[in-house]
Motif scaffolding. Structure first.
Motif, PDB file in Angstrom:
ATOM      1  N   GLN A  16       2.713  -9.211  -5.303  1.00 22.19           N
ATOM      2  CA  GLN A  16       3.483  -7.981  -5.432  1.00 22.19           C
ATOM      3  C   GLN A  16       4.320  -7.975  -6.709  1.00 22.19           C
ATOM      4  OE1 GLN A  16       3.722  -5.010  -4.400  1.00 22.19           O
ATOM      5  NE2 GLN A  16       5.732  -4.440  -5.212  1.00 22.19           N
ATOM      6  N   GLU A  17       4.886  -9.120  -7.070  1.00 25.96           N
ATOM      7  CA  GLU A  17       5.687  -9.187  -8.296  1.00 25.96           C
ATOM      8  C   GLU A  17       4.861  -8.782  -9.514  1.00 25.96           C
ATOM      9  OE1 GLU A  17       8.525 -12.347 -10.756  1.00 25.96           O
ATOM     10  OE2 GLU A  17       6.869 -13.110  -9.537  1.00 25.96           O
ATOM     11  N   VAL A  18       3.639  -9.295  -9.587  1.00 24.04           N
ATOM     12  CA  VAL A  18       2.778  -8.968 -10.727  1.00 24.04           C
ATOM     13  C   VAL A  18       2.328  -7.512 -10.660  1.00 24.04           C
ATOM     14  CG1 VAL A  18       0.665  -9.554 -11.965  1.00 24.04           C
ATOM     15  CG2 VAL A  18       2.028 -11.365 -10.913  1.00 24.04           C
ATOM     16  N   GLN A  21       1.673  -4.932   0.761  1.00 31.03           N
ATOM     17  CA  GLN A  21       2.627  -4.855  -0.348  1.00 31.03           C
ATOM     18  C   GLN A  21       2.604  -3.472  -1.001  1.00 31.03           C
ATOM     19  OE1 GLN A  21       4.659  -7.613  -0.614  1.00 31.03           O
ATOM     20  NE2 GLN A  21       3.420  -8.101   1.194  1.00 31.03           N
ATOM     21  N   ALA A  22       3.760  -3.033  -1.446  1.00 32.00           N
ATOM     22  CA  ALA A  22       3.933  -1.652  -1.895  1.00 32.00           C
ATOM     23  C   ALA A  22       3.036  -1.259  -3.063  1.00 32.00           C
ATOM     24  CB  ALA A  22       5.399  -1.417  -2.279  1.00 32.00           C
ATOM     25  N   ASP A  23       2.761  -2.204  -3.972  1.00 34.59           N
ATOM     26  CA  ASP A  23       2.015  -1.852  -5.180  1.00 34.59           C
ATOM     27  C   ASP A  23       0.597  -2.388  -5.187  1.00 34.59           C
ATOM     28  OD1 ASP A  23       3.925  -0.339  -6.935  1.00 34.59           O
ATOM     29  OD2 ASP A  23       5.145  -2.116  -6.549  1.00 34.59           O
ATOM     30  N   ILE A  24       0.127  -2.891  -4.055  1.00 37.54           N
ATOM     31  CA  ILE A  24      -1.256  -3.363  -3.948  1.00 37.54           C
ATOM     32  C   ILE A  24      -2.076  -2.288  -3.244  1.00 37.54           C
ATOM     33  CG2 ILE A  24      -2.782  -5.127  -3.011  1.00 37.54           C
ATOM     34  CD1 ILE A  24      -0.603  -7.166  -3.393  1.00 37.54           C
ATOM     35  N   MET A  77       0.842  -1.197   0.000  1.00 39.09           N
ATOM     36  CA  MET A  77       0.000   0.000   0.000  1.00 39.09           C
ATOM     37  C   MET A  77       0.873   1.241   0.000  1.00 39.09           C
ATOM     38  SD  MET A  77      -3.127   0.882   2.611  1.00 39.09           S
ATOM     39  CE  MET A  77      -4.011  -0.594   2.104  1.00 39.09           C
ATOM     40  N   ASN A  78       0.438   2.229  -0.739  1.00 38.54           N
ATOM     41  CA  ASN A  78       1.175   3.477  -0.858  1.00 38.54           C
ATOM     42  C   ASN A  78       0.278   4.617  -0.392  1.00 38.54           C
ATOM     43  OD1 ASN A  78       2.219   5.970  -2.067  1.00 38.54           O
ATOM     44  ND2 ASN A  78       3.627   4.654  -3.179  1.00 38.54           N
ATOM     45  N   SER A  79       0.766   5.440   0.512  1.00 37.18           N
ATOM     46  CA  SER A  79      -0.057   6.507   1.085  1.00 37.18           C
ATOM     47  C   SER A  79      -0.494   7.539   0.057  1.00 37.18           C
ATOM     48  CB  SER A  79       0.703   7.197   2.224  1.00 37.18           C
ATOM     49  OG  SER A  79       1.912   7.766   1.751  1.00 37.18           O
ATOM     50  N   SER A  81       0.621 -15.819  -2.969  1.00 39.98           N
ATOM     51  CA  SER A  81       1.354 -15.324  -1.812  1.00 39.98           C
ATOM     52  C   SER A  81       1.523 -13.819  -1.959  1.00 39.98           C
ATOM     53  CB  SER A  81       2.722 -15.990  -1.724  1.00 39.98           C
ATOM     54  OG  SER A  81       3.573 -15.505  -2.746  1.00 39.98           O
ATOM     55  N   PRO A  82       1.663 -13.096  -0.856  1.00 43.63           N
ATOM     56  CA  PRO A  82       1.882 -11.652  -0.964  1.00 43.63           C
ATOM     57  C   PRO A  82       3.053 -11.303  -1.881  1.00 43.63           C
ATOM     58  CG  PRO A  82       1.330 -12.204   1.282  1.00 43.63           C
ATOM     59  CD  PRO A  82       1.474 -13.509   0.555  1.00 43.63           C
TER      60      PRO A  82
END
Length: 263
Positions: free
Chosen positions: A188-190, A228-231, A1-3, A183-184
């Motif tokens: 995240q890779e995708v 995850q950063a991009d979810i 997640m990104n703020s 898996s997380p």
């Protein structure tokens, strides 16, 4: 997640609760959304329940968005059994799911058809949630990234016309309704690859577009995925039919968003 991006939790009711039972479910979601305001919430009832859910959400003075589960790309015409974007608007919907894996797998929707739907939705000011994802066979053959890249590239130019208006949802076909979940790290890779594709179109598109994960998302696995950063949220199927369980997923997103803001 990104703020930088408000998390989005969308509930796809599929071919369920298409009658009066949609009203208490919509009311329950409305109550949960008011509790956890850092999260944007959308529900996607069947066509037959759109107007009833819209009424219930309006009565609750809720900001929960209303989505359809599909639409036809044409404005009108001799397309028996189909629904246009304008009809969705008239029913109270401001969102639409397009290219869901069940539409692709069971009804033969192609990348070209999904792209037409994305374009038609944006033109009608209906926000598309464009779905992508690989089958189990494709995954086992090591083709996940290639398949998802092809699917995203098909509608990328359409999303770029209105950065941040549309949403992408990665939902591996093998995880839909099976109880299996990526898996997380795999998810995240995708998602990172999708973010990279968006960035090739423009940095603004990449930073503004939310990318959701879908595929057997439940309260007990939501946190690991949403960390995850991009979810940026989740497209929830079966778990969205239970207001209490769906509330827990919304709460998980809210708590993580709260933590991101404080860091």
């Amino acid at each position: 997640m990104n703020s930088a991006r408000r998390p989005l939790i969308a509930g796809n009711w599929k071919m369920n609760v298409g009658g009066p039972e949609a009203m208490p479910l919509a009311a329950g979601v409305a109550r949960a959304a008011k509790e956890f305001s850092r999260v944007e919430v959308v529900v996607a009832p069947p066509y037959t329940a759109l107007a009833a859910a819209a009424h219930e959400l309006a009565e609750a003075k809720s900001e929960v968005g209303l989505a359809a589960q599909n639409m036809h790309p044409e404005v009108s015409g001799a397309f028996t059994g189909e629904i246009s974007a304008g009809m969705l608007r008239d029913s109270g919907a401001s969102w639409v799911i397009v290219g869901h894996s069940e539409r692709r797998q069971l009804f033969g929707e192609t990348d070209e058809m999904v792209t037409r739907k994305v374009a038609a939705a944006i033109a009608a000011e209906i926000r598309p949630i464009a779905c992508v994802g690989e089958t189990l066979e494709e995954r086992e053959a090591g083709q996940t990234l290639a398949v998802v890249e092809r699917q995203v590239r098909a509608f990328l130019d359409e999303l770029a016309k209105a950065p941040g208006f549309g949403v992408v949802a990665y939902e591996p076909v093998w995880a839909i309704g099976t109880g299996k979940v990526a898996s997380p790290a795999d998810a995240q890779e995708v998602h990172a690859m999708i973010r990279g594709l968006l960035a090739r179109a423009s940095i603004g598109l990449a930073s503004a577009t939310r990318v959701l994960y879908g595929g057997s998302v439940k309260a007990d696995n939501a946190v690991g995925l949403l960390e995850q950063a991009d979810i940026d949220g989740a497209l929830v199927g079966g778990a969205s039919l239970d207001a209490a369980g769906f509330r827990k997923i919304i709460e998980a997103a809210h708590r993580l968003a709260e933590r991101e803001e404080q860091e």
